[in-house]
Design an enzyme around this catalytic site. Sequence first.
Site, short mmCIF file in Angstrom:
data_model
loop_
_atom_site.label_atom_id
_atom_site.label_comp_id
_atom_site.label_asym_id
_atom_site.label_seq_id
_atom_site.Cartn_x
_atom_site.Cartn_y
_atom_site.Cartn_z
N ASP A 1 0.85 -1.20 0.00
CA ASP A 1 0.00 0.00 0.00
C ASP A 1 0.89 1.25 0.00
O ASP A 1 1.75 1.40 0.86
CB ASP A 1 -0.87 -0.04 1.26
N ASP B 1 -3.73 2.35 -5.32
CA ASP B 1 -2.45 2.35 -4.60
C ASP B 1 -2.19 1.10 -3.76
O ASP B 1 -1.23 1.07 -3.01
CB ASP B 1 -2.32 3.62 -3.75
N GLU B 2 -3.05 0.10 -3.86
CA GLU B 2 -2.78 -1.07 -3.02
C GLU B 2 -3.16 -2.36 -3.73
O GLU B 2 -4.04 -2.38 -4.60
CB GLU B 2 -3.52 -0.98 -1.68
#
Length: 355
Positions: free
Chosen positions: A8, A103-104
């Site tokens: 993340d 983003d993860e």
Amino acid sequence: MRHILHIDMDAFYASVEQRDFPQYRNKPVVVGGDPTTRGVVATCSYEARKFGIHSAMPCAQAQRRCPQAIFVRPRFDVYREVSQQIREIMFRYTQLVEPLSLDEAYLDVTETKQTLGSPTLIAKLIKKDIFEKTQLTASAGISYNKFLAKIASDMDKPNGLTLITAKQGPEFVKQLPIGKFHGIGPATVEKMRDLGIYTGADLLQWNLDELKPIFGKISRYYYYAARGEDDREVESFRERKSIGSEKTFSEDISSIDMMLEKLHELAAEVWQEMQMKEVTARTITVKVKFENFVQVTRSKTITSDIRELEDITCHLRDLLKKAVEKGQRVRLLGVTVSKLVMLDEIKIKKQLSLL
Ligand code: DCP
Ligand code: MG
């Protein structure tokens, strides 16, 4: 045993802004809407977090907490590009990459381990590659399932690396506040609080038969999570095309109202899973199997994304009417949503439309 990573990015949008505009570095930066109108914070830099600013807070409030904060608008094109870059890096290590948002992602590195060494080493290599390519830091969680890997990645942010071993898992979960469980939002936290469940240890006292009538299909996940167990596989997004739930009744039903009630329950389960996977959808399908095992499905594709349970349930009556005629007896009902989209961008667009 599986080896799962959860990667993340740290303060994602804000870090990208600090990277591209050196004058923002080491400063409180808030990415989101306009503080003079009704804009909302998408995210903020770690410097801004010290002032108590966080995602989803109204920008006006953020500005009151930190008058010197720099407010900037999101640049989605850049975030999408970075997202693509980090995904490419992840795919170098395994094909089993399940992005949860820009983003993860979860990665299953069980196979990679054979060639590269420990999952911790793999996580370090991925973090290093990400930094070299993007000049941005990520935090990694390493564990033997998705549930714990995700919690681990959040434990030592920013630029963290946390391992929860199979030996530590069950003990670790006991002290974990219920709100930290992925998929348990504020409404469920409240519901659990009413039942006296505050931590993993409290949840451990409940067996599956007790949880089921209260929480439905998701109970299984809660039950095993409380034991540090989670058998969900890492599914690459391409494979995950729909989310559905169905039920075969112990006795056939012929009342349309009763069928509708059952469909509502199924829709609520589907909605819960959508929230957990942070996706939305455009197509709603109702499946009906009659007493003679003949099966029909009726679908509707809607023009805007599903944002709440009601966006599913308001179509159920229509779809059911198209599938079932009065007096027909039904042995199974199902609700499925498909044409899935990750929530990330929608969430942001929704926030910006508040401007
Ligand atoms: N985001 C958003 N609105 C929210 C939550 C997140 O717009 N309510 C966006 C902005 C974030 C990005 O999604 O940069 C990633 O979300 P994260 O929850 O991972 O938060 P950050 O990456 O910003 O910070 P952290 O370091 O805590 O992961
Ligand atoms: Mg992040």
